[in-house]
Design a protein around this motif. Structure first.
Motif, PDB file in Angstrom:
ATOM      1  N   LYS A  29      -2.802  -2.747  -7.699  1.00  0.00           N
ATOM      2  CA  LYS A  29      -3.816  -2.071  -6.892  1.00  0.00           C
ATOM      3  C   LYS A  29      -4.248  -0.757  -7.524  1.00  0.00           C
ATOM      4  O   LYS A  29      -5.440  -0.414  -7.530  1.00  0.00           O
ATOM      5  CB  LYS A  29      -3.302  -1.830  -5.474  1.00  0.00           C
ATOM      6  N   LEU A  30      -3.291  -0.043  -8.088  1.00  0.00           N
ATOM      7  CA  LEU A  30      -3.607   1.248  -8.711  1.00  0.00           C
ATOM      8  C   LEU A  30      -4.347   1.084 -10.037  1.00  0.00           C
ATOM      9  O   LEU A  30      -4.981   2.024 -10.506  1.00  0.00           O
ATOM     10  CB  LEU A  30      -2.325   2.044  -8.954  1.00  0.00           C
ATOM     11  N   GLY A  31      -4.230  -0.093 -10.645  1.00  0.00           N
ATOM     12  CA  GLY A  31      -4.815  -0.277 -11.965  1.00  0.00           C
ATOM     13  C   GLY A  31      -3.889   0.142 -13.081  1.00  0.00           C
ATOM     14  O   GLY A  31      -4.313   0.219 -14.240  1.00  0.00           O
ATOM     15  N   ALA A  32      -2.618   0.427 -12.760  1.00  0.00           N
ATOM     16  CA  ALA A  32      -1.635   0.725 -13.803  1.00  0.00           C
ATOM     17  C   ALA A  32      -1.282  -0.569 -14.529  1.00  0.00           C
ATOM     18  O   ALA A  32      -1.384  -1.663 -13.974  1.00  0.00           O
ATOM     19  CB  ALA A  32      -0.386   1.344 -13.190  1.00  0.00           C
ATOM     20  N   VAL A  33      -0.857  -0.449 -15.791  1.00  0.00           N
ATOM     21  CA  VAL A  33      -0.514  -1.613 -16.607  1.00  0.00           C
ATOM     22  C   VAL A  33       1.002  -1.758 -16.613  1.00  0.00           C
ATOM     23  O   VAL A  33       1.716  -0.904 -17.153  1.00  0.00           O
ATOM     24  CB  VAL A  33      -1.040  -1.462 -18.043  1.00  0.00           C
ATOM     25  N   THR A  34       1.511  -2.825 -16.016  1.00  0.00           N
ATOM     26  CA  THR A  34       2.949  -3.043 -15.904  1.00  0.00           C
ATOM     27  C   THR A  34       3.492  -3.682 -17.180  1.00  0.00           C
ATOM     28  O   THR A  34       3.058  -4.768 -17.566  1.00  0.00           O
ATOM     29  CB  THR A  34       3.265  -3.956 -14.712  1.00  0.00           C
ATOM     30  N   ALA A  35       4.432  -3.007 -17.838  1.00  0.00           N
ATOM     31  CA  ALA A  35       5.194  -3.619 -18.930  1.00  0.00           C
ATOM     32  C   ALA A  35       6.394  -4.300 -18.280  1.00  0.00           C
ATOM     33  O   ALA A  35       7.363  -3.643 -17.878  1.00  0.00           O
ATOM     34  CB  ALA A  35       5.647  -2.575 -19.942  1.00  0.00           C
ATOM     35  N   GLU A  87       6.865  -6.150  -4.588  1.00  0.00           N
ATOM     36  CA  GLU A  87       6.286  -4.901  -4.097  1.00  0.00           C
ATOM     37  C   GLU A  87       5.661  -4.089  -5.226  1.00  0.00           C
ATOM     38  O   GLU A  87       4.506  -3.643  -5.138  1.00  0.00           O
ATOM     39  CB  GLU A  87       7.374  -4.050  -3.431  1.00  0.00           C
ATOM     40  N   VAL A  88       6.435  -3.871  -6.280  1.00  0.00           N
ATOM     41  CA  VAL A  88       6.013  -2.960  -7.341  1.00  0.00           C
ATOM     42  C   VAL A  88       4.892  -3.544  -8.194  1.00  0.00           C
ATOM     43  O   VAL A  88       3.912  -2.862  -8.507  1.00  0.00           O
ATOM     44  CB  VAL A  88       7.221  -2.564  -8.210  1.00  0.00           C
ATOM     45  N   TYR A  89       5.018  -4.809  -8.586  1.00  0.00           N
ATOM     46  CA  TYR A  89       3.962  -5.408  -9.413  1.00  0.00           C
ATOM     47  C   TYR A  89       2.622  -5.378  -8.680  1.00  0.00           C
ATOM     48  O   TYR A  89       1.578  -5.083  -9.275  1.00  0.00           O
ATOM     49  CB  TYR A  89       4.317  -6.842  -9.775  1.00  0.00           C
ATOM     50  N   LEU A  90       2.631  -5.717  -7.387  1.00  0.00           N
ATOM     51  CA  LEU A  90       1.389  -5.717  -6.620  1.00  0.00           C
ATOM     52  C   LEU A  90       0.867  -4.300  -6.399  1.00  0.00           C
ATOM     53  O   LEU A  90      -0.342  -4.055  -6.463  1.00  0.00           O
ATOM     54  CB  LEU A  90       1.599  -6.422  -5.278  1.00  0.00           C
ATOM     55  N   ALA A  91       1.770  -3.350  -6.156  1.00  0.00           N
ATOM     56  CA  ALA A  91       1.350  -1.966  -5.950  1.00  0.00           C
ATOM     57  C   ALA A  91       0.700  -1.404  -7.213  1.00  0.00           C
ATOM     58  O   ALA A  91      -0.342  -0.732  -7.155  1.00  0.00           O
ATOM     59  CB  ALA A  91       2.549  -1.111  -5.544  1.00  0.00           C
ATOM     60  N   GLN A  92       1.305  -1.669  -8.359  1.00  0.00           N
ATOM     61  CA  GLN A  92       0.732  -1.160  -9.601  1.00  0.00           C
ATOM     62  C   GLN A  92      -0.598  -1.834  -9.909  1.00  0.00           C
ATOM     63  O   GLN A  92      -1.505  -1.216 -10.478  1.00  0.00           O
ATOM     64  CB  GLN A  92       1.718  -1.360 -10.747  1.00  0.00           C
ATOM     65  N   ASN A 148       0.829  -1.214   0.000  1.00  0.00           N
ATOM     66  CA  ASN A 148       0.000   0.000   0.000  1.00  0.00           C
ATOM     67  C   ASN A 148       0.858   1.256   0.000  1.00  0.00           C
ATOM     68  O   ASN A 148       0.551   2.241  -0.695  1.00  0.00           O
ATOM     69  CB  ASN A 148      -0.928   0.006   1.214  1.00  0.00           C
ATOM     70  N   ARG A 149       1.936   1.258   0.789  1.00  0.00           N
ATOM     71  CA  ARG A 149       2.824   2.421   0.801  1.00  0.00           C
ATOM     72  C   ARG A 149       3.444   2.636  -0.579  1.00  0.00           C
ATOM     73  O   ARG A 149       3.557   3.779  -1.045  1.00  0.00           O
ATOM     74  CB  ARG A 149       3.922   2.239   1.862  1.00  0.00           C
ATOM     75  N   ARG A 150       3.857   1.554  -1.216  1.00  0.00           N
ATOM     76  CA  ARG A 150       4.436   1.679  -2.557  1.00  0.00           C
ATOM     77  C   ARG A 150       3.379   2.207  -3.529  1.00  0.00           C
ATOM     78  O   ARG A 150       3.669   3.059  -4.376  1.00  0.00           O
ATOM     79  CB  ARG A 150       4.962   0.334  -3.044  1.00  0.00           C
ATOM     80  N   ALA A 151       2.165   1.704  -3.427  1.00  0.00           N
ATOM     81  CA  ALA A 151       1.097   2.146  -4.326  1.00  0.00           C
ATOM     82  C   ALA A 151       0.792   3.622  -4.119  1.00  0.00           C
ATOM     83  O   ALA A 151       0.645   4.385  -5.094  1.00  0.00           O
ATOM     84  CB  ALA A 151      -0.156   1.307  -4.105  1.00  0.00           C
ATOM     85  N   ASP A 192       0.037   3.833   4.594  1.00  0.00           N
ATOM     86  CA  ASP A 192      -0.124   2.404   4.334  1.00  0.00           C
ATOM     87  C   ASP A 192      -1.599   2.015   4.238  1.00  0.00           C
ATOM     88  O   ASP A 192      -1.943   0.840   4.267  1.00  0.00           O
ATOM     89  CB  ASP A 192       0.583   1.561   5.388  1.00  0.00           C
ATOM     90  N   ALA A 193      -2.464   3.017   4.096  1.00  0.00           N
ATOM     91  CA  ALA A 193      -3.888   2.746   3.927  1.00  0.00           C
ATOM     92  C   ALA A 193      -4.152   2.210   2.516  1.00  0.00           C
ATOM     93  O   ALA A 193      -3.390   2.467   1.580  1.00  0.00           O
ATOM     94  CB  ALA A 193      -4.702   4.018   4.160  1.00  0.00           C
ATOM     95  N   GLU A 194      -5.249   1.465   2.365  1.00  0.00           N
ATOM     96  CA  GLU A 194      -5.589   0.926   1.057  1.00  0.00           C
ATOM     97  C   GLU A 194      -5.820   2.058   0.058  1.00  0.00           C
ATOM     98  O   GLU A 194      -6.620   2.959   0.317  1.00  0.00           O
ATOM     99  CB  GLU A 194      -6.856   0.060   1.132  1.00  0.00           C
ATOM    100  N   PRO A 195      -5.132   2.035  -1.082  1.00  0.00           N
ATOM    101  CA  PRO A 195      -5.386   3.041  -2.114  1.00  0.00           C
ATOM    102  C   PRO A 195      -6.704   2.717  -2.822  1.00  0.00           C
ATOM    103  O   PRO A 195      -7.188   1.578  -2.753  1.00  0.00           O
ATOM    104  CB  PRO A 195      -4.206   2.866  -3.072  1.00  0.00           C
TER     105      PRO A 195
END
Length: 526
Positions: free
Chosen positions: A89-95, A82-87, A53-56, A154-157
């Protein structure tokens, strides 16, 4: 991102990949250990969820938004998680970039992806600097170390994607051109995460893995372990030496590897003193498992169940079967797992059983398509099925046997034949030392244009000679008409790849075709 996806995810966050894989377990078993990193750091599900959540929230503060394409060049396994899961949650598309690609490939892939943000870790900082001048379209560059130093909440985004929204671009390892970007959605990745529904596990199961979890390795390895509520052991090195240290230390019970790993592991006596008794499930795929190697694995690890699996980046882990107890024949890849399907089709697209044909895969885990390649997508997506060019057979009770690539196969008499079948028959003849079989078009044009003639190139044994006519007669006795060569060529040597030691490697069938097809009389009109 479509507005319907926003309202859907807001109503039920469990359609979001990271929420379903991680947050749900943080709510269900908050104090259970979720992840151990290199024997140095450990996180409960609640702690890992708060970290993600903090990363997101830090990424959101840096401008990352739902639907945005973000290139991620990461090689530190903890950072990948960390990063794949954070993105997600945000709905970003990871390349999801491969850190071992050449600089030129990385630059071209990022440009094709349309990403305007680039994430990297300390291990690839130099490479990021090299490709940066050639990517003017990437306007934001983020060192993930800066995310670690952020004091974000660290709250849910807010959940930014779910269901059929794109989650990531995972790249194929194609041999020609740029790697193709395979689009997987939140829904398809969650379907892949359900692998362990078909494989035994317990509340204390521990999944161990090494560095290659970027790309499709993430939803095929990390996601399923977390989704199942297992403890995930992440290492940077998963070679035999470290494997022998980590399995006893972390009590690793589940692994997914290739058979060659165990050939190397058991090829020396280094394993003899290691306590490998925690291992309970060994998943093997990517190459054939021989009976002799299976015997050695079971002799060393008698309490471990050995499973074969088959899938591709476009449809991961479609088939699974246990091979050490006889429930799945050795050499087969098992049956389609829960919710998935497999079939075999002939050259006309008809379903066949017990006959060589193209492998079709279907299920909610299947890709949405290739990014920005509509023609390539149309070639492989046929209705609900993904047809990726592998050949195999399917038994009446649904067991898949994978034979190889269609491009290497020979189509004659309306059926495919693997070249190895013809080659083995040829080398069984006393005078023949080596053989290579290829197919060339049987007709110039017309409906039968896919039909092929068979060229067989052979090398004679030292001190022997091969008479093509006599060899043809011998093969007529051992092969059916559709597998018999139409033309036999005797040559001094066959073309091979050169391996790292300079010795001969894999047979170059394409070069055999290019070398000898022009010597044949032109094919007749149909």
């Amino acid at each position: 991102m479509p507005s319907s996806a926003v309202s859907s995810s807001a109503a039920s966050p469990y359609g979001n990949y990271a929420y379903a894989v991680l947050t749900a377990n943080a709510l269900r078993t908050p104090d259970k250990v979720a992840l151990t990193y290199c024997g140095k750091r450990s996180f409960t599900y609640d702690e890992l969820n708060r970290l993600v959540n903090r990363r997101a929230n830090a990424l959101a503060a840096a401008g990352v938004r739902p639907g945005q394409r973000v290139a991620a060049l990461l090689n530190e396994t903890l950072k990948v998680a960390e990063v794949y899961l954070a993105q997600a949650k945000l709905g970003a598309v990871t390349a999801a970039l491969n850190p071992y690609w050449p600089v030129e490939t990385l630059r071209a892939v990022v440009e094709h992806s349309g990403a305007d943000t680039f994430l990297y870790d300390a291990t690839v900082e130099e490479v990021a600097g090299q490709i940066r001048p050639g990517l003017p379209g990437v306007t934001t560059w983020i060192d993930v170390a800066d995310l670690s130093e952020s004091e974000s909440s660290d709250a849910e985004p807010p959940v930014g994607g779910a269901g059929d929204d794109p989650l990531a671009l995972y790249y194929t390892s194609g041999t020609t051109g740029l790697p193709k970007a395979v689009i997987h959605t939140h829904a398809s990745s969650l379907a892949t995460a359900q692998i362990w529904l078909d494989v035994p596990r317990s509340p204390d199961s521990v999944f161990g893995t090494g560095a290659i979890i970027w790309g499709i390795g993430f939803p095929a390895i990390v996601g399923p372990a977390l989704y199942a509520g297992m403890r995930l052991v992440l290492e940077q090195d998963w070679g035999p030496a470290n494997f022998l240290r980590v399995v006893p230390r972390e009590r690793v019970s589940h692994v997914s590897q290739i058979p060659s790993f165990y050939a190397a592991l058991l090829g020396s006596d280094d394993h003899a003193s290691a306590d490998l008794s925690p291992l309970r499930v060994i998943m093997l795929g990517g190459e054939p498992l021989t009976g002799s190697l299976l015997g050695r694995i079971k002799e060393r690890l008698p309490d471990a169940g050995v499973y074969s699996y088959y899938g591709q980046t476009e449809a991961p882990y479609t088939c699974v079967g246990r091979v050490d107890d006889g429930s799945t024949p050795l050499g087969s890849s098992g049956r389609a797992r829960t919710g998935c399907a497999v079939r075999i089709t002939d050259p006309s697209g008809n379903r066949v059983v017990g006959q060589v044909g193209e492998i079709n895969l279907a299920g909610p885990h299947r890709m949405a398509g290739y990014d920005r390649l509509p023609d390539k997508t149309a070639e492989v997506l046929r209705g609900d099925w993904y047809v990726g060019g592998d050949l195999g057979t399917l038994s009446e009770d649904g067991v898949l046997n994978v034979l190889g690539r269609r491009e290497d196969s020979i189509l004659k008499g309306g059926q495919w034949t693997q070249p190895s079948v013809i080659e083995e028959a040829a080398t069984a003849v006393e005078d023949v030392a080596e053989a290579g079989a290829v197919g060339v078009p049987a007709h110039v044009e017309g409906e039968d244009a896919v039909e092929q003639r068979v060229i067989l190139a052979v090398v004679s044994r030292s001190g022997h000679s091969v008479d093509p006519a006599k060899l043809a007669l011998a093969l007529a006795e051992s092969l059916p008409e559709r597998q018999r060569p139409d033309h036999i060529v005797v040559t001094e040597e066959l073309p091979h790849f050169q391996d790292a030691s300079g010795g001969p490697g894999k047979l170059l069938r394409r070069e055999i075709r290019d070398r000898y097809a022009p010597l044949l009389p032109p094919p007749p009109s149909p």
